[in-house]
Design a protein around this motif. Sequence first.
Motif, PDB file in Angstrom:
ATOM      1  N   VAL A  92       0.726  -1.296  -0.098  1.00 46.93           N
ATOM      2  CA  VAL A  92      -0.117  -0.030   0.161  1.00 46.93           C
ATOM      3  C   VAL A  92       0.990   1.427   0.015  1.00 46.93           C
ATOM      4  CG1 VAL A  92      -1.904   1.182   1.071  1.00 46.93           C
ATOM      5  CG2 VAL A  92      -1.531  -1.272   1.376  1.00 46.93           C
ATOM      6  N   THR A  93       0.684   2.101  -0.985  1.00 45.71           N
ATOM      7  CA  THR A  93       1.595   3.407  -0.885  1.00 45.71           C
ATOM      8  C   THR A  93       0.274   4.688  -0.789  1.00 45.71           C
ATOM      9  OG1 THR A  93       1.417   3.506  -3.365  1.00 45.71           O
ATOM     10  CG2 THR A  93       3.358   2.616  -2.146  1.00 45.71           C
ATOM     11  N   GLY A  94       0.881   5.718  -0.228  1.00 44.60           N
ATOM     12  CA  GLY A  94      -0.043   6.935  -0.589  1.00 44.60           C
ATOM     13  C   GLY A  94       0.611   7.979   0.419  1.00 44.60           C
ATOM     14  N   THR A  95      -0.211   8.744   1.074  1.00 44.94           N
ATOM     15  CA  THR A  95       0.212   9.735   1.950  1.00 44.94           C
ATOM     16  C   THR A  95      -0.505   9.578   3.279  1.00 44.94           C
ATOM     17  OG1 THR A  95      -1.232  11.441   1.112  1.00 44.94           O
ATOM     18  CG2 THR A  95       1.012  11.272   0.167  1.00 44.94           C
ATOM     19  N   VAL A  96       0.081   9.869   4.349  1.00 40.91           N
ATOM     20  CA  VAL A  96      -0.623  10.491   5.507  1.00 40.91           C
ATOM     21  C   VAL A  96      -0.152  11.985   5.922  1.00 40.91           C
ATOM     22  CG1 VAL A  96       1.322   9.366   6.941  1.00 40.91           C
ATOM     23  CG2 VAL A  96      -0.871   9.479   8.094  1.00 40.91           C
ATOM     24  N   ASN A  97      -1.337  12.552   6.132  1.00 41.15           N
ATOM     25  CA  ASN A  97      -1.230  14.259   6.357  1.00 41.15           C
ATOM     26  C   ASN A  97      -0.046  14.484   5.321  1.00 41.15           C
ATOM     27  OD1 ASN A  97      -3.117  13.955   8.494  1.00 41.15           O
ATOM     28  ND2 ASN A  97      -1.431  13.918   9.911  1.00 41.15           N
ATOM     29  N   TYR A  98      -0.160  14.273   4.176  1.00 40.19           N
ATOM     30  CA  TYR A  98       0.736  14.807   2.930  1.00 40.19           C
ATOM     31  C   TYR A  98       2.197  14.213   3.117  1.00 40.19           C
ATOM     32  CZ  TYR A  98      -3.641  17.447   2.555  1.00 40.19           C
ATOM     33  OH  TYR A  98      -4.877  18.024   2.608  1.00 40.19           O
ATOM     34  N   THR A  99       2.315  13.175   3.928  1.00 41.25           N
ATOM     35  CA  THR A  99       3.812  12.662   3.765  1.00 41.25           C
ATOM     36  C   THR A  99       3.650  11.524   3.246  1.00 41.25           C
ATOM     37  OG1 THR A  99       4.196  13.962   5.939  1.00 41.25           O
ATOM     38  CG2 THR A  99       5.718  12.027   5.321  1.00 41.25           C
ATOM     39  N   PRO A 100       4.604  10.933   2.312  1.00 42.12           N
ATOM     40  CA  PRO A 100       4.614   9.625   1.548  1.00 42.12           C
ATOM     41  C   PRO A 100       4.967   8.559   2.438  1.00 42.12           C
ATOM     42  CG  PRO A 100       5.905  11.267   0.488  1.00 42.12           C
ATOM     43  CD  PRO A 100       5.434  11.797   1.499  1.00 42.12           C
ATOM     44  N   PHE A 101       3.979   7.388   2.400  1.00 40.56           N
ATOM     45  CA  PHE A 101       4.385   6.036   2.957  1.00 40.56           C
ATOM     46  C   PHE A 101       4.122   5.082   1.945  1.00 40.56           C
ATOM     47  CE2 PHE A 101       0.023   6.249   3.513  1.00 40.56           C
ATOM     48  CZ  PHE A 101      -0.676   4.779   3.377  1.00 40.56           C
ATOM     49  N   GLN A 102       4.604   3.893   2.511  1.00 35.59           N
ATOM     50  CA  GLN A 102       4.699   2.505   1.701  1.00 35.59           C
ATOM     51  C   GLN A 102       4.792   1.430   2.900  1.00 35.59           C
ATOM     52  OE1 GLN A 102       7.066   1.662  -1.603  1.00 35.59           O
ATOM     53  NE2 GLN A 102       6.779  -0.544  -1.591  1.00 35.59           N
ATOM     54  N   GLU A 103       3.839   0.696   2.855  1.00 34.42           N
ATOM     55  CA  GLU A 103       3.740  -0.520   3.863  1.00 34.42           C
ATOM     56  C   GLU A 103       3.165  -1.683   3.296  1.00 34.42           C
ATOM     57  OE1 GLU A 103       4.195  -1.508   7.408  1.00 34.42           O
ATOM     58  OE2 GLU A 103       4.338   0.410   7.093  1.00 34.42           O
ATOM     59  N   ILE A 104       3.698  -2.771   3.610  1.00 37.28           N
ATOM     60  CA  ILE A 104       3.326  -4.254   3.189  1.00 37.28           C
ATOM     61  C   ILE A 104       2.633  -4.746   4.272  1.00 37.28           C
ATOM     62  CG2 ILE A 104       4.078  -6.456   2.507  1.00 37.28           C
ATOM     63  CD1 ILE A 104       6.635  -5.146   1.473  1.00 37.28           C
TER      64      ILE A 104
END
Length: 114
Positions: A92-104
């Motif tokens: 899963v990729t995206g943003t949290v409070n406009y900060t990018p993240f990637q998590e499996i």
Amino acid sequence: MKISKQISYFCVLTVILIACHRNIEDEFTTVTPDELYSLFSFDTQKDVYENLQLLNSFSTEKQYHVNRKTIVVSNCIPDNIDASQGRFSLTVTGTVNYTPFQEILNFKGFKINT
């Protein structure tokens, strides 16, 4: 002497406030796996492939609000699909409070497909 004490107290207080601000900022700019798991409602009574079809209707680029955080998922990529064991992974990729993240995320416990 009194002025130097006040200056040192001010410096110590400033360092403490900066450290607290960074911790608070980190809390709101990171996402936990549990927060991401809450976005997906897969049915364990269905097999892996039936659940993966639900990803087609998952709304990417929509804002989700979890624990006072705004999470926007931009992409979900299934991986390590094993229907015979009833499990798969999801990147899963995206943003949290406009900060990018990637998590499996690892999902398991689905109906076994033989």
